[in-house]
Design a protein around this motif. Sequence first.
Motif, PDB file in Angstrom:
ATOM      1  N   SER A 201       0.827  -1.208   0.000  1.00  0.00           N
ATOM      2  CA  SER A 201       0.000   0.000   0.000  1.00  0.00           C
ATOM      3  C   SER A 201       0.861   1.257   0.000  1.00  0.00           C
ATOM      4  CB  SER A 201      -0.969   0.001   1.180  1.00  0.00           C
ATOM      5  OG  SER A 201      -0.259   0.064   2.387  1.00  0.00           O
ATOM      6  N   THR A 202       1.972   1.228   0.732  1.00  0.00           N
ATOM      7  CA  THR A 202       2.891   2.366   0.739  1.00  0.00           C
ATOM      8  C   THR A 202       3.563   2.530  -0.619  1.00  0.00           C
ATOM      9  OG1 THR A 202       3.292   1.931   3.077  1.00  0.00           O
ATOM     10  CG2 THR A 202       4.818   3.416   1.979  1.00  0.00           C
ATOM     11  N   LEU A 203       3.896   1.415  -1.258  1.00  0.00           N
ATOM     12  CA  LEU A 203       4.505   1.452  -2.584  1.00  0.00           C
ATOM     13  C   LEU A 203       3.556   2.067  -3.606  1.00  0.00           C
ATOM     14  CD1 LEU A 203       6.904   0.549  -4.414  1.00  0.00           C
ATOM     15  CD2 LEU A 203       5.658  -1.577  -4.746  1.00  0.00           C
TER      16      LEU A 203
ATOM     17  N   LEU B  25       1.896   6.914  -6.853  1.00  0.00           N
ATOM     18  CA  LEU B  25       0.948   7.984  -7.167  1.00  0.00           C
ATOM     19  C   LEU B  25       1.559   9.358  -6.872  1.00  0.00           C
ATOM     20  CD1 LEU B  25      -2.398   6.471  -5.838  1.00  0.00           C
ATOM     21  CD2 LEU B  25      -1.678   6.737  -8.213  1.00  0.00           C
ATOM     22  N   ASP B  26       2.283   9.477  -5.766  1.00  0.00           N
ATOM     23  CA  ASP B  26       2.948  10.744  -5.432  1.00  0.00           C
ATOM     24  C   ASP B  26       3.987  11.110  -6.487  1.00  0.00           C
ATOM     25  OD1 ASP B  26       1.429  11.020  -3.163  1.00  0.00           O
ATOM     26  OD2 ASP B  26       2.997  10.257  -1.810  1.00  0.00           O
ATOM     27  N   TRP B  27       4.739  10.129  -6.937  1.00  0.00           N
ATOM     28  CA  TRP B  27       5.754  10.380  -7.955  1.00  0.00           C
ATOM     29  C   TRP B  27       5.100  10.806  -9.270  1.00  0.00           C
ATOM     30  CZ3 TRP B  27       8.931   6.237 -10.924  1.00  0.00           C
ATOM     31  CH2 TRP B  27       9.937   6.855 -11.663  1.00  0.00           C
ATOM     32  N   ASP B  28       4.006  10.141  -9.649  1.00  0.00           N
ATOM     33  CA  ASP B  28       3.292  10.523 -10.871  1.00  0.00           C
ATOM     34  C   ASP B  28       2.761  11.948 -10.776  1.00  0.00           C
ATOM     35  OD1 ASP B  28       3.810   8.097 -12.068  1.00  0.00           O
ATOM     36  OD2 ASP B  28       1.878   7.213 -11.505  1.00  0.00           O
ATOM     37  N   ARG B  29       2.199  12.300  -9.615  1.00  0.00           N
ATOM     38  CA  ARG B  29       1.690  13.663  -9.424  1.00  0.00           C
ATOM     39  C   ARG B  29       2.812  14.689  -9.502  1.00  0.00           C
ATOM     40  NH1 ARG B  29      -0.938  12.198  -4.603  1.00  0.00           N
ATOM     41  NH2 ARG B  29      -2.684  10.947  -5.231  1.00  0.00           N
TER      42      ARG B  29
ATOM     43  N   THR C 171      10.148  16.240  -7.169  1.00  0.00           N
ATOM     44  CA  THR C 171      10.057  15.098  -8.063  1.00  0.00           C
ATOM     45  C   THR C 171      11.164  14.093  -7.781  1.00  0.00           C
ATOM     46  OG1 THR C 171       9.100  16.530  -9.765  1.00  0.00           O
ATOM     47  CG2 THR C 171       9.933  14.405 -10.479  1.00  0.00           C
ATOM     48  N   ALA C 172      12.371  14.581  -7.553  1.00  0.00           N
ATOM     49  CA  ALA C 172      13.494  13.687  -7.254  1.00  0.00           C
ATOM     50  C   ALA C 172      13.280  12.961  -5.926  1.00  0.00           C
ATOM     51  CB  ALA C 172      14.792  14.470  -7.228  1.00  0.00           C
ATOM     52  N   LEU C 173      12.735  13.653  -4.944  1.00  0.00           N
ATOM     53  CA  LEU C 173      12.468  13.037  -3.653  1.00  0.00           C
ATOM     54  C   LEU C 173      11.383  11.959  -3.774  1.00  0.00           C
ATOM     55  CD1 LEU C 173      12.973  12.972  -0.598  1.00  0.00           C
ATOM     56  CD2 LEU C 173      11.218  14.733  -0.381  1.00  0.00           C
ATOM     57  N   ALA C 174      10.330  12.254  -4.506  1.00  0.00           N
ATOM     58  CA  ALA C 174       9.258  11.279  -4.701  1.00  0.00           C
ATOM     59  C   ALA C 174       9.780  10.051  -5.445  1.00  0.00           C
ATOM     60  CB  ALA C 174       8.099  11.912  -5.466  1.00  0.00           C
TER      61      ALA C 174
ATOM     62  N   TYR D 216       9.972   6.168  -3.949  1.00  0.00           N
ATOM     63  CA  TYR D 216       9.365   5.064  -4.683  1.00  0.00           C
ATOM     64  C   TYR D 216      10.392   3.975  -4.978  1.00  0.00           C
ATOM     65  CZ  TYR D 216       7.804   2.308  -8.580  1.00  0.00           C
ATOM     66  OH  TYR D 216       7.522   1.250  -9.407  1.00  0.00           O
ATOM     67  N   LEU D 217      11.571   4.348  -5.466  1.00  0.00           N
ATOM     68  CA  LEU D 217      12.589   3.359  -5.815  1.00  0.00           C
ATOM     69  C   LEU D 217      13.073   2.589  -4.577  1.00  0.00           C
ATOM     70  CD1 LEU D 217      14.659   5.230  -8.525  1.00  0.00           C
ATOM     71  CD2 LEU D 217      13.000   3.390  -8.836  1.00  0.00           C
ATOM     72  N   TYR D 218      13.179   3.269  -3.447  1.00  0.00           N
ATOM     73  CA  TYR D 218      13.562   2.587  -2.216  1.00  0.00           C
ATOM     74  C   TYR D 218      12.528   1.527  -1.837  1.00  0.00           C
ATOM     75  CZ  TYR D 218      14.428   1.655   2.670  1.00  0.00           C
ATOM     76  OH  TYR D 218      14.646   1.024   3.855  1.00  0.00           O
ATOM     77  N   LEU D 219      11.263   1.917  -1.859  1.00  0.00           N
ATOM     78  CA  LEU D 219      10.208   0.964  -1.500  1.00  0.00           C
ATOM     79  C   LEU D 219      10.125  -0.176  -2.507  1.00  0.00           C
ATOM     80  CD1 LEU D 219       7.484   3.494  -0.380  1.00  0.00           C
ATOM     81  CD2 LEU D 219       8.738   1.902   1.078  1.00  0.00           C
ATOM     82  N   TYR D 220      10.345   0.128  -3.775  1.00  0.00           N
ATOM     83  CA  TYR D 220      10.294  -0.895  -4.810  1.00  0.00           C
ATOM     84  C   TYR D 220      11.421  -1.911  -4.605  1.00  0.00           C
ATOM     85  CZ  TYR D 220      10.058  -3.039  -9.407  1.00  0.00           C
ATOM     86  OH  TYR D 220       9.952  -3.946 -10.429  1.00  0.00           O
ATOM     87  N   ARG D 221      12.628  -1.427  -4.305  1.00  0.00           N
ATOM     88  CA  ARG D 221      13.751  -2.335  -4.048  1.00  0.00           C
ATOM     89  C   ARG D 221      13.476  -3.210  -2.819  1.00  0.00           C
ATOM     90  NH1 ARG D 221      17.266   2.195  -4.191  1.00  0.00           N
ATOM     91  NH2 ARG D 221      17.348   2.804  -6.343  1.00  0.00           N
ATOM     92  N   GLU D 222      12.908  -2.597  -1.803  1.00  0.00           N
ATOM     93  CA  GLU D 222      12.581  -3.348  -0.595  1.00  0.00           C
ATOM     94  C   GLU D 222      11.557  -4.442  -0.898  1.00  0.00           C
ATOM     95  OE1 GLU D 222      12.875  -4.492   3.334  1.00  0.00           O
ATOM     96  OE2 GLU D 222      14.101  -2.994   2.301  1.00  0.00           O
TER      97      GLU D 222
END
Length: 83
Positions: A21-23, A28-32, A52-55, A59-65
């Motif tokens: 759910s966090t991912l 969505l935050d990154w897309d926005r 944008t870079a922070l979002a 996202y990439l951190y959560l995706y790797r996790e």
Amino acid sequence: MFKRKQKIKHPKEVFDEQLLSTLNAAKLDWDRAKQNQEAVYDNNTSELVTQTALARAKYLYLYREARLRQVHGQTIQRSVIDK
């Protein structure tokens, strides 16, 4: 007087659902943030670029996790899998 802590029945499953759910929320935050950056006429604003870079980093951190934990679920977005 002394209460026992209740154990979570399946901690991995609970954590995996929270991670998914966090991912999805991070995606969505990154897309926005990308849409906001594209919508602004003057792209030189460092604040939008930084947001944008922070979002993207979140996202990439959560995706790797999620990949390390081998999380699979029905709630993961199709666009997440393709990228």
